[in-house]
Scaffold this motif. Structure first.
Motif, PDB file in Angstrom:
ATOM      1  N   GLU A  63       1.469  17.174  17.997  1.00 21.29           N
ATOM      2  CA  GLU A  63       0.185  16.451  18.039  1.00 21.29           C
ATOM      3  C   GLU A  63       0.396  14.944  17.925  1.00 21.29           C
ATOM      4  N   ALA A  64      -0.696  14.210  18.151  1.00 23.56           N
ATOM      5  CA  ALA A  64      -0.699  12.780  17.827  1.00 23.56           C
ATOM      6  C   ALA A  64      -0.556  12.647  16.314  1.00 23.56           C
ATOM      7  N   VAL A  65       0.094  11.584  15.877  1.00 28.99           N
ATOM      8  CA  VAL A  65       0.225  11.355  14.426  1.00 28.99           C
ATOM      9  C   VAL A  65      -0.043   9.890  14.077  1.00 28.99           C
ATOM     10  N   ALA A  66      -0.497   9.719  12.854  1.00 26.65           N
ATOM     11  CA  ALA A  66      -0.520   8.381  12.266  1.00 26.65           C
ATOM     12  C   ALA A  66       0.802   8.221  11.541  1.00 26.65           C
ATOM     13  N   VAL A  67       1.369   7.030  11.559  1.00 24.14           N
ATOM     14  CA  VAL A  67       2.588   6.761  10.791  1.00 24.14           C
ATOM     15  C   VAL A  67       2.295   5.589   9.853  1.00 24.14           C
ATOM     16  N   LEU A  68       2.639   5.779   8.593  1.00 24.01           N
ATOM     17  CA  LEU A  68       2.415   4.712   7.606  1.00 24.01           C
ATOM     18  C   LEU A  68       3.718   4.428   6.868  1.00 24.01           C
ATOM     19  N   LEU A  69       4.132   3.169   6.861  1.00 23.21           N
ATOM     20  CA  LEU A  69       5.342   2.786   6.123  1.00 23.21           C
ATOM     21  C   LEU A  69       4.947   2.285   4.738  1.00 23.21           C
ATOM     22  N   GLY A  70       5.609   2.842   3.733  1.00 25.12           N
ATOM     23  CA  GLY A  70       5.232   2.562   2.352  1.00 25.12           C
ATOM     24  C   GLY A  70       5.517   1.154   1.874  1.00 25.12           C
ATOM     25  N   ASP A  71       6.341   0.398   2.614  1.00 29.86           N
ATOM     26  CA  ASP A  71       6.623  -0.971   2.193  1.00 29.86           C
ATOM     27  C   ASP A  71       5.432  -1.893   2.436  1.00 29.86           C
ATOM     28  N   ASP A  72       4.583  -1.502   3.377  1.00 31.92           N
ATOM     29  CA  ASP A  72       3.424  -2.329   3.698  1.00 31.92           C
ATOM     30  C   ASP A  72       2.186  -1.757   3.033  1.00 31.92           C
ATOM     31  N   LEU A  73       1.501  -2.583   2.255  1.00 34.44           N
ATOM     32  CA  LEU A  73       0.226  -2.175   1.677  1.00 34.44           C
ATOM     33  C   LEU A  73      -0.866  -2.966   2.378  1.00 34.44           C
ATOM     34  N   ILE A  74      -1.948  -2.276   2.736  1.00 34.07           N
ATOM     35  CA  ILE A  74      -3.055  -2.980   3.382  1.00 34.07           C
ATOM     36  C   ILE A  74      -4.302  -2.786   2.533  1.00 34.07           C
ATOM     37  N   ASP A  75      -4.755  -3.886   1.959  1.00 32.22           N
ATOM     38  CA  ASP A  75      -5.918  -3.849   1.086  1.00 32.22           C
ATOM     39  C   ASP A  75      -7.162  -4.112   1.931  1.00 32.22           C
ATOM     40  N   THR A  76      -8.044  -3.119   2.005  1.00 29.55           N
ATOM     41  CA  THR A  76      -9.260  -3.278   2.816  1.00 29.55           C
ATOM     42  C   THR A  76     -10.506  -3.150   1.945  1.00 29.55           C
ATOM     43  N   ASP A  77     -10.393  -3.551   0.702  1.00 34.12           N
ATOM     44  CA  ASP A  77     -11.553  -3.534  -0.188  1.00 34.12           C
ATOM     45  C   ASP A  77     -12.729  -4.244   0.462  1.00 34.12           C
ATOM     46  N   GLY A  78     -13.876  -3.605   0.443  1.00 36.32           N
ATOM     47  CA  GLY A  78     -15.080  -4.234   0.982  1.00 36.32           C
ATOM     48  C   GLY A  78     -15.234  -4.070   2.480  1.00 36.32           C
ATOM     49  N   LEU A  79     -14.245  -3.465   3.142  1.00 36.18           N
ATOM     50  CA  LEU A  79     -14.342  -3.237   4.584  1.00 36.18           C
ATOM     51  C   LEU A  79     -14.671  -1.762   4.827  1.00 36.18           C
ATOM     52  N   PRO A  80     -15.284  -1.452   5.970  1.00 34.75           N
ATOM     53  CA  PRO A  80     -15.686  -0.059   6.194  1.00 34.75           C
ATOM     54  C   PRO A  80     -14.519   0.898   6.466  1.00 34.75           C
ATOM     55  N   ARG A  81     -13.407   0.424   6.987  1.00 32.38           N
ATOM     56  CA  ARG A  81     -12.302   1.321   7.349  1.00 32.38           C
ATOM     57  C   ARG A  81     -10.988   0.838   6.752  1.00 32.38           C
ATOM     58  N   THR A  82     -10.142   1.790   6.383  1.00 33.45           N
ATOM     59  CA  THR A  82      -8.808   1.427   5.892  1.00 33.45           C
ATOM     60  C   THR A  82      -7.971   0.907   7.068  1.00 33.45           C
ATOM     61  N   GLY A  83      -6.790   0.394   6.750  1.00 33.14           N
ATOM     62  CA  GLY A  83      -5.912  -0.134   7.796  1.00 33.14           C
ATOM     63  C   GLY A  83      -5.642   0.911   8.872  1.00 33.14           C
ATOM     64  N   ILE A  84      -5.131   2.056   8.476  1.00 37.20           N
ATOM     65  CA  ILE A  84      -4.804   3.088   9.483  1.00 37.20           C
ATOM     66  C   ILE A  84      -6.080   3.636  10.105  1.00 37.20           C
ATOM     67  N   GLY A  85      -7.185   3.616   9.353  1.00 30.68           N
ATOM     68  CA  GLY A  85      -8.476   4.063   9.894  1.00 30.68           C
ATOM     69  C   GLY A  85      -8.895   3.214  11.089  1.00 30.68           C
ATOM     70  N   GLN A  86      -8.654   1.899  11.013  1.00 31.90           N
ATOM     71  CA  GLN A  86      -9.012   1.005  12.122  1.00 31.90           C
ATOM     72  C   GLN A  86      -8.198   1.362  13.369  1.00 31.90           C
ATOM     73  N   LEU A  87      -6.928   1.745  13.159  1.00 27.49           N
ATOM     74  CA  LEU A  87      -6.071   2.117  14.290  1.00 27.49           C
ATOM     75  C   LEU A  87      -6.498   3.457  14.889  1.00 27.49           C
ATOM     76  N   VAL A  88      -6.870   4.389  14.028  1.00 21.86           N
ATOM     77  CA  VAL A  88      -7.323   5.708  14.508  1.00 21.86           C
ATOM     78  C   VAL A  88      -8.577   5.525  15.374  1.00 21.86           C
ATOM     79  N   ASP A  89      -9.518   4.695  14.901  1.00 19.19           N
ATOM     80  CA  ASP A  89     -10.749   4.451  15.680  1.00 19.19           C
ATOM     81  C   ASP A  89     -10.410   3.896  17.060  1.00 19.19           C
ATOM     82  N   GLU A  90      -9.490   2.927  17.097  1.00 22.40           N
ATOM     83  CA  GLU A  90      -9.136   2.299  18.376  1.00 22.40           C
ATOM     84  C   GLU A  90      -8.419   3.298  19.280  1.00 22.40           C
ATOM     85  N   TYR A  91      -7.569   4.118  18.686  1.00 22.07           N
ATOM     86  CA  TYR A  91      -6.844   5.151  19.445  1.00 22.07           C
ATOM     87  C   TYR A  91      -7.844   6.068  20.155  1.00 22.07           C
ATOM     88  N   GLN A  92      -8.878   6.447  19.419  1.00 24.59           N
ATOM     89  CA  GLN A  92      -9.867   7.356  20.009  1.00 24.59           C
ATOM     90  C   GLN A  92     -10.703   6.637  21.068  1.00 24.59           C
TER      91      GLN A  92
END
Ligand code: G1P
Length: 309
Positions: free
Chosen positions: A126-155
């Protein structure tokens, strides 16, 4: 036809963590805390908040504590219950209830592309999301998490092309990253989306095609699997995900998204310290005390505010 959902995330966690020795001699670097939460828990939560249902952890030797962390800890939970420490109990138990985690082993350190490829069978092609643990993405106050924004665009793009996270880095930093070249997609939100035509893993100083660096978040379409399978070793003799993405870019396509949010490089000692301070400052219980502490330290060590050593 709408793109299939992205249900699975791959989190490579087989690295030796040499940058954090001696702390990482017996403790996986993924378990080093940001305040009091292991780094990898923040990354797993980012994936779960984006709708990911299953996490495939790619591990190596000495990483069993990561699996334990996401498992129920019966004795601990029972003790906390008997001591009426309900809030702590909830914090400890919540993550193991939320996540379905499968771990697979990368038996040889053959590179990031290889680490992802190790998850192929569990990912079931299947398609997969990949997340590297060295990078943290703080999206406090935003509607989508970092990988969530990529998933939306992918779709939005239909599910054949990949989408990866990009960040403009300071001049002279390009050699630390995969760096891309591409064209801004007309009409994209503030020109944040690029259609990529070239990706170079850690270009030699002065040769980078741009200052847009790949940050450790990717959504990979099913066609990435055969590509990874046939990707030859590249930079450093390792199978590079960046090289596979270049092949994808020249075929089904690959987009780069300049995501919204604040990125911390928790794989770097200074970045890790910064992440700890930034996340602690978000906590009402810690913020006033930490600010006072920071003021005192600056007064003591850098009274004229010149950043002197
Ligand atoms: C990896 C990737 C690189 C990417 C980086 C992001 O490198 O190979 O393309 O820019 O992650 O953090 P690493 O930092 O693991 O050497």
């Amino acid at each position: 036809m709408s793109a299939p959902r992205v249900r699975k995330a791959v989190i490579p966690a087989a690295g030796l963590g040499t940058r954090f020795l001696p702390a990482t001699k017996a403790v996986p670097k993924e378990m080093l805390p940001i305040v009091d939460v292991p780094t990898i828990q923040l990354v797993v939560e980012e994936a779960l908040d984006a709708g990911i249902e299953e996490v495939i952890l790619v591990t190596g030797r000495g990483k069993a504590s990561i699996e334990d962390h996401f498992d129920h800890a019966y004795e601990l939970e029972d003790t906390l219950l008997r001591r009426s420490k309900r809030e702590l109990l909830e914090q400890v138990a919540a993550i193991s209830r939320r996540v379905r985690l499968i771990s697979v082993r990368q038996k040889e350190p053959l590179g990031l592309g290889h680490a992802v490829l190790v998850a192929r069978q569990v990912a079931g092609g299947e398609a997969v999301a990949v997340l590297l643990g060295d990078d943290l993405i703080d999206t406090d106050g935003l509607p989508r998490t970092g990988i969530g924004q990529l998933v939306d665009e992918y779709q939005r793009q239909g599910g054949a092309a990949g989408v990866i996270a990009l960040l403009e880095v300071a001049p002279g930093q390009e050699h630390l990253y995969g760096v891309v070249a591409g064209e801004v997609v007309a009409g994209s939100d503030e020109g944040r989306l690029l259609r990529l035509c070239d990706l170079v893993e850690k270009p030699a100083p002065g040769t980078a095609p741009s200052r847009l660096a790949i940050i450790g978040r990717y959504v990979l379409p099913p066609s990435i699997w055969p590509i990874l399978e046939s990707t030859a070793p590249g930079k450093g003799g390792e199978i590079q995900l960046t090289d596979a993405l270049k092949t994808l870019a020249l075929g089904d396509g690959c987009f780069g998204l300049r995501f919204r949010g604040v990125r911390h490089d928790a794989g770097d000692r200074l970045g890790y310290l910064g992440a700890n301070l930034a996340y602690a400052l978000k906590r009402p219980d810690l913020r006033p005390g930490l600010l006072a502490l920071m003021r005192d330290l600056v007064r003591e060590h850098d009274p004229r505010g010149q950043g002197s050593a």
